[in-house]
Each structure stands twice: as structure tokens, then as C-alpha cells.
Design an enzyme around this catalytic site. Structure first.
Site, PDB file in Angstrom:
ATOM      1  CG  HIS A  96      23.770  60.245   7.011  1.00  0.00           C
ATOM      2  ND1 HIS A  96      24.922  60.452   7.731  1.00  0.00           N
ATOM      3  CD2 HIS A  96      22.755  60.575   7.845  1.00  0.00           C
ATOM      4  CE1 HIS A  96      24.620  60.896   8.932  1.00  0.00           C
ATOM      5  NE2 HIS A  96      23.316  60.977   9.030  1.00  0.00           N
ATOM      6  CG  ASP A 119      28.920  61.205   8.885  1.00  0.00           C
ATOM      7  OD1 ASP A 119      27.821  61.392   8.324  1.00  0.00           O
ATOM      8  OD2 ASP A 119      29.832  60.504   8.389  1.00  0.00           O
ATOM      9  CG  HIS A 121      32.053  60.972   5.285  1.00  0.00           C
ATOM     10  ND1 HIS A 121      31.701  59.734   5.796  1.00  0.00           N
ATOM     11  CD2 HIS A 121      33.099  60.737   4.445  1.00  0.00           C
ATOM     12  CE1 HIS A 121      32.487  58.797   5.277  1.00  0.00           C
ATOM     13  NE2 HIS A 121      33.342  59.374   4.470  1.00  0.00           N
ATOM     14  CG  ASP A 123      27.138  63.166   5.487  1.00  0.00           C
ATOM     15  OD1 ASP A 123      26.431  62.327   6.067  1.00  0.00           O
ATOM     16  OD2 ASP A 123      28.233  62.898   4.977  1.00  0.00           O
ATOM     17  CG  HIS A 136      25.620  59.040   0.865  1.00  0.00           C
ATOM     18  ND1 HIS A 136      26.192  57.898   1.374  1.00  0.00           N
ATOM     19  CD2 HIS A 136      26.469  59.477  -0.098  1.00  0.00           C
ATOM     20  CE1 HIS A 136      27.341  57.671   0.749  1.00  0.00           C
ATOM     21  NE2 HIS A 136      27.543  58.612  -0.149  1.00  0.00           N
ATOM     22  CG  ASP A 227      27.550  57.796   8.476  1.00  0.00           C
ATOM     23  OD1 ASP A 227      27.549  58.464   7.433  1.00  0.00           O
ATOM     24  OD2 ASP A 227      27.883  56.592   8.512  1.00  0.00           O
ATOM     25  CG  ASP A 229      30.716  56.825   7.838  1.00  0.00           C
ATOM     26  OD1 ASP A 229      30.305  56.980   6.666  1.00  0.00           O
ATOM     27  OD2 ASP A 229      30.796  57.781   8.645  1.00  0.00           O
ATOM     28  CD  GLU A 272      25.591  56.037   4.345  1.00  0.00           C
ATOM     29  OE1 GLU A 272      26.099  55.083   3.734  1.00  0.00           O
ATOM     30  OE2 GLU A 272      25.024  56.985   3.776  1.00  0.00           O
TER      31      GLU A 272
HETATM   32  N1  LIG Z   1      31.983  63.666   0.843  1.00  0.00           N
HETATM   33  C1  LIG Z   1      31.706  62.481  -0.017  1.00  0.00           C
HETATM   34  C2  LIG Z   1      31.358  61.282   0.861  1.00  0.00           C
HETATM   35  C3  LIG Z   1      30.012  61.382   1.540  1.00  0.00           C
HETATM   36  C4  LIG Z   1      29.759  60.238   2.537  1.00  0.00           C
HETATM   37  C5  LIG Z   1      28.316  60.250   2.995  1.00  0.00           C
HETATM   38  C6  LIG Z   1      28.069  59.516   4.314  1.00  0.00           C
HETATM   39  O1  LIG Z   1      28.710  60.159   5.365  1.00  0.00           O
HETATM   40  O2  LIG Z   1      26.727  59.617   4.646  1.00  0.00           O
HETATM   41  C7  LIG Z   1      30.588  62.815  -0.981  1.00  0.00           C
HETATM   42  O3  LIG Z   1      30.071  63.928  -0.934  1.00  0.00           O
HETATM   43  O4  LIG Z   1      30.237  61.948  -1.786  1.00  0.00           O
HETATM   44 MN   LIG Z   2      26.882  60.395   6.758  1.00  0.00          MN
HETATM   45 MN   LIG Z   3      29.836  59.035   6.801  1.00  0.00          MN
END
Ligand SMILES: N[C@@H](CCCCC(O)O)C(=O)O
Ligand SMILES: [Mn+2]
Ligand SMILES: [Mn+2]
Length: 313
Positions: A96, A119, A121, A123, A136, A227, A229, A272
Site C-alpha cells: 500500500h 482498508d 488499517h 495507513d 505501507h 486494500d 485486507d 496488498e
Molecule cells: N499500522 C501497522 C499496520 C499497517 C498495515 C498496512 C496495510 O494496511 O497497507 C503499521 O503501521 O505497520
Molecule cells: Mn493498507
Molecule cells: Mn490494510
């Protein structure tokens, strides 16, 4: 209308190899032919030519900053060109961090765009709030003007000027938001429909409210950053950061059909997909469900599509 497809075979925004195979997995699942069978003119422009930067040492805890920046600069240049050619752009990722290049490029050609971020998340970690250093999880912090003062100079990102306001952004599908991200969402009053709101209001109400809040006039070009996910992991297991309790296939279809109904989808990111993180069967399932959702973003409807200018024999 022409859909311009661009592959972004990139995975350095996160540590799990495989996201760079997303474009080829989606093409093999028939993403281009499925769109062509809708009677739409689709041009596959191939993949962005990505060079990884050698000795790309972390900056504080931010991993692969120069490689992420260089790849996304190329993506940005590609997206500007295609949007200016009046193509509706479909970007196949890749992790992402791709949204840095795709939204930056889109905004050069369409400054009045709004962003729908679908998403699990948010991000929106900055390099200083991220606990993983994976870019990402930070793309929006490089794009949102209101966060510029909170984002330290990151090697390679000199080209990336923030180009959207928090008021132009809305989230759908959140269910794994870091504390600092929640602070940012509340501090700036960012519109956010987590899975709790999806359960409370239902997807119809969420989509209606989301689109109205970012664009009451209903005229602005839409950048949809999807995303995979965001969908429930039983539907898209082949992804780097799966989170239970995601969007159902029907909720994802409905969201996509309503976005298609606006007629204003200008750039769609598909992020993703990571085939290496699951069995062959789960890879197929992820790719097929993703392709099914993408066709709905471009007008395929569950109610059926009558052929254009065709009379009963
Ligand atoms: N919030 C977590 C997970 C991020 C997930 C990224 C995806 O949604 O693109 C981080 O900052 O590593
Ligand atoms: Mn994402
Ligand atoms: Mn995500």
C-alpha cells in the site's frame, strides 16, 4: 471510456516478499479480460519499471525509504500521464505504499480529487509514530497537508509534496488502528467508518454518508484506494496483514457498485495481494474475489447489465 491498467510490482513498503507478484496474480486471474467483457476499452500499460536502490539504509526506523520513494515517483509520473489522457486508471499493487505515487500523480492531474480509503488499517502513521517502520502503514502521512509539519525529511521523498487535505479523505473498513493513528483521526476530525459503523448503520448508509461528507456537491473525481485486507480474511487470505471481521463479499460488491454509480471513479488502487503468504488454493480465492470486486467498480452489476444499443431479435 478507457481503463488504463498499470502494474506496480513492489513490496518494499513492508517486509514480506510476495506483494511484488500481485500484478501478475491479478492479471492471471483475468482482471483485464473480465473488464473487456463488460464492453469497456481496456489498455494494459504493463508494469512500472522499478529499480531498487542499493544500500537503502533505514532512516531512523523507516525501512527502504529510497526504494519506496523512487518507485512511487515513477508511479506518480505514470498516473499523471494517464489521467491527463482521460483514462480511468487501475493500479495493480504491490503493497500500500503504492498510494503515495498513485495519489500524488492523480492530484497533479486532478487537484480536486477526493480519496476513499478502504482498508482494515488507517495507513496514516508518520515515520515518528510508526512502531514497525513499514512505509505501507504510512502512505497518507506523506500525502496529507495537515501532517506535513509532523513528517521528518525522509531520503528520496524530496519530490513528494502533500497534495490532499484531511477533509477530502474518508475511511471505510477500519478495524486495526494504532493509537497514534486514532489520535490523528480525532485531532483532525477525519471521516472514518470502521467495521463498527458498518455494523451499526449498514453498508448502504456508510457509503452514502462517506461520499456526502467528502463531496456534498457530488462532482469531484474519486480516488479509491482499496486494500484487499479490508475484506474478510476468509475471502482474501493471501495478504500481508489480515484482520478478522472484515467486509463481506456482498458489502464489497455493494460499495463497488455504488462507486461505479457515481460515474466519477478516476483512479483505483488494488493493494496488498501477496500470493506467497498462502496456499495455491487461497491465492486463487484471493485473486478471484478481488477481480470480482474490481469488475463491480467498473460497472458490472449483480442485477445484470443489458447490452448497449441492442434490441430484442
Ligand atoms: N499500522 C501497522 C499496520 C499497517 C498495515 C498496512 C496495510 O494496511 O497497507 C503499521 O503501521 O505497520
Ligand atoms: Mn493498507
Ligand atoms: Mn490494510
Amino acid at each position: 471510456e478507457t481503463i488504463g491498467v498499470v502494474g506496480f510490482p513492489f513490496s518494499k513498503g513492508q517486509p514480506r516478499n510476495g506483494a511484488e507478484q500481485g500484478p501478475s496474480v491479478l492479471r492471471k486471474a483475468g482482471i483485464v479480460s473480465n473488464l473487456q467483457s463488460l464492453g469497456i476499452n481496456v489498455v494494459d500499460h504493463g508494469d512500472v519499471d522499478i529499480d531498487l536502490v542499493p544500500r537503502d539504509e533505514p532512516m531512523k526506523n523507516v525501512r527502504n525509504p529510497r526504494s519506496v520513494a523512487a518507485a512511487n515517483k515513477k508511479l506518480s509520473d505514470t498516473v499523471v500521464k494517464l489521467v491527463k489522457m482521460k483514462q480511468s486508471v487501475l493500479v495493480l499493487g504491490g503493497d500500500h505504499s503504492m498510494a503515495i505515487g498513485s495519489i500524488h500523480g492523480h492530484a497533479q492531474a486532478e487537484p480536486n480529487l477526493v480519496v476513499v480509503w478502504v482498508d482494515a488499517h488507517a495507513d496514516i502513521n508518520t515515520p515518528l509514530t510508526s512502531s514497525t517502520g513499514n512505509i505501507h502503514g504510512m502512505p497518507l502521512s506523506f500525502l496529507v497537508k495537515e501532517l506535513e509539519e509532523f513528517v521528518p525529511k525522509t531520503p528520496g521523498f524530496e519530490w513528494c509534496k502533500p497534495c490532499i487535505s484531511v477533509r477530502d479523505l474518508v475511511y471505510i473498513g477500519l478495524r486495526d488502528v494504532d493509537p497514534a493513528e486514532r489520535l490523528i483521526i480525532e485531532k483532525f476530525g477525519i471521516f472514518a467508518y470502521s467495521m463498527q459503523e458498518v455494523d451499526r448503520y449498514g453498508i448502504r448508509e456508510v457509503v452514502e454518508r462517506a461520499l456526502y461528507q467528502i463531496d456534498p456537491s457530488g462532482v469531484r473525481p474519486i480516488h479509491l484506494s482499496f486494500d484487499v485486507d479490508a475484506m474478510d480474511p476468509t475471502l482474501t487470505p493471501a495478504t500481508g496483514t489480515p484482520v478478522p471481521g472484515g467486509l463481506s463479499l456482498r458489502e464489497s460488491f455493494y460499495l463497488a457498485e455504488e462507486i461505479a454509480n457515481t460515474g466519477r471513479l478516476s483512479v483505483l488502487d488494488i493493494a496488498e495481494v501477496n500470493p506467497l503468504l498462502s496456499t495455491e488454493e487461497k491465492k486463487e480465492l484471493t485473486a478471484n474475489n478481488t477481480v470480482d470486486v474490481v469488475t463491480k467498480f467498473y460497472g458490472c452489476r449483480r442485477q445484470g447489465n443489458a447490452p448497449p444499443d441492442y434490441v430484442l431479435p
